[in-house]
Design an enzyme around this catalytic site. Structure first.
Site, PDB file in Angstrom:
ATOM      1  N   TYR A  60       0.847  -1.203   0.000  1.00 42.62           N
ATOM      2  CA  TYR A  60       0.000   0.000   0.000  1.00 42.62           C
ATOM      3  C   TYR A  60       0.879   1.248   0.000  1.00 42.62           C
ATOM      4  CZ  TYR A  60      -3.190   3.615   1.553  1.00 42.62           C
ATOM      5  OH  TYR A  60      -3.898   4.791   1.649  1.00 42.62           O
ATOM      6  N   GLU A 106     -11.435   5.839   4.101  1.00 37.73           N
ATOM      7  CA  GLU A 106     -11.025   6.720   5.199  1.00 37.73           C
ATOM      8  C   GLU A 106     -12.180   6.943   6.172  1.00 37.73           C
ATOM      9  OE1 GLU A 106      -8.054   7.459   5.954  1.00 37.73           O
ATOM     10  OE2 GLU A 106      -6.989   7.120   4.087  1.00 37.73           O
ATOM     11  N   TRP A 140      -5.833   1.499  10.149  1.00 41.82           N
ATOM     12  CA  TRP A 140      -5.804   1.359   8.702  1.00 41.82           C
ATOM     13  C   TRP A 140      -5.582  -0.100   8.316  1.00 41.82           C
ATOM     14  CZ3 TRP A 140      -7.908   3.609   4.956  1.00 41.82           C
ATOM     15  CH2 TRP A 140      -7.503   3.379   3.645  1.00 41.82           C
TER      16      TRP A 140
END
Length: 188
Positions: free
Chosen positions: A22, A44, A52
């Site tokens: 990522y 988000e 995350w």
């Protein structure tokens, strides 16, 4: 395979292939596709209050659950779709976040035809990447004045669940803000 010897931002675990991928290929990469921006904004929103890592682990499930983040399709989700999402153990089941995602898709479809959402988001920086030069991720603020302005403007357009912290993370993820640390191979 992602090269593990690269110098990365300090927040990226050296033993986490998913986070490395990522970081290396997505985070901070300028993104102009409305579909990709809608995906990042949605992720988000769902990340708010969570890590995350949790969201990345569930990302493929989110893509399936939210029609590959086609705003046009999500905008048409109905009560049965909402209940299906609430019963989907493969995603984060938060009714407020699900409803916000559907609402945000409707705003994108109604107010920003033909990829204009991308143009709108990028217009806040004059279509330029904002490059910060932080040495350590602890220096990176949770939000800044740009995130406040974007958040307020989105709110005026009836987007939901888009506070300054969420928006700053979105700006970083979409590459509008480049917060790769000095020394990271992606810091440019």
């Amino acid at each position: 395979m992602i090269e593990s010897t690269k110098i990365r931002c300090q927040w990226v675990p050296s033993d986490n292939q998913l986070m490395q991928t990522y970081h290396d290929l997505e985070w901070g990469t300028p993104t102009t596709s409305t579909q990709a921006l809608f995906e990042l904004l949605t992720l988000e929103i769902f990340q708010s209050g969570l890590s995350w890592q949790i969201i990345l682990n569930k990302r493929d499930h989110f893509r399936r659950a939210f029609a590959q983040f086609s705003a046009a399709q999500v905008a048409n989700f109905n009560q049965q779709d909402i209940e299906n999402l609430m019963n989907n153990a493969d995603i984060v089941r938060n009714r407020r976040k699900i409803l916000a995602t559907i609402n945000n898709a409707q705003v994108i479809v109604n107010d920003f035809p033909d990829n204009q959402f991308s143009e709108y988001i990028w217009s806040f920086t004059g279509y330029h990447v904002i490059k910060h030069h932080y040495a350590h991720y602890f220096e990176i603020p949770k939000f800044d004045s740009l995130a406040v302005v974007v958040s307020q403007n989105l709110r005026q357009r009836h987007f939901q669940f888009i506070g300054p912290v969420t928006i700053y993370s979105f700006l970083q993820a979409s590459g509008i803000v480049n917060d790769h640390e000095l020394g990271c191979f992606r810091s440019d």
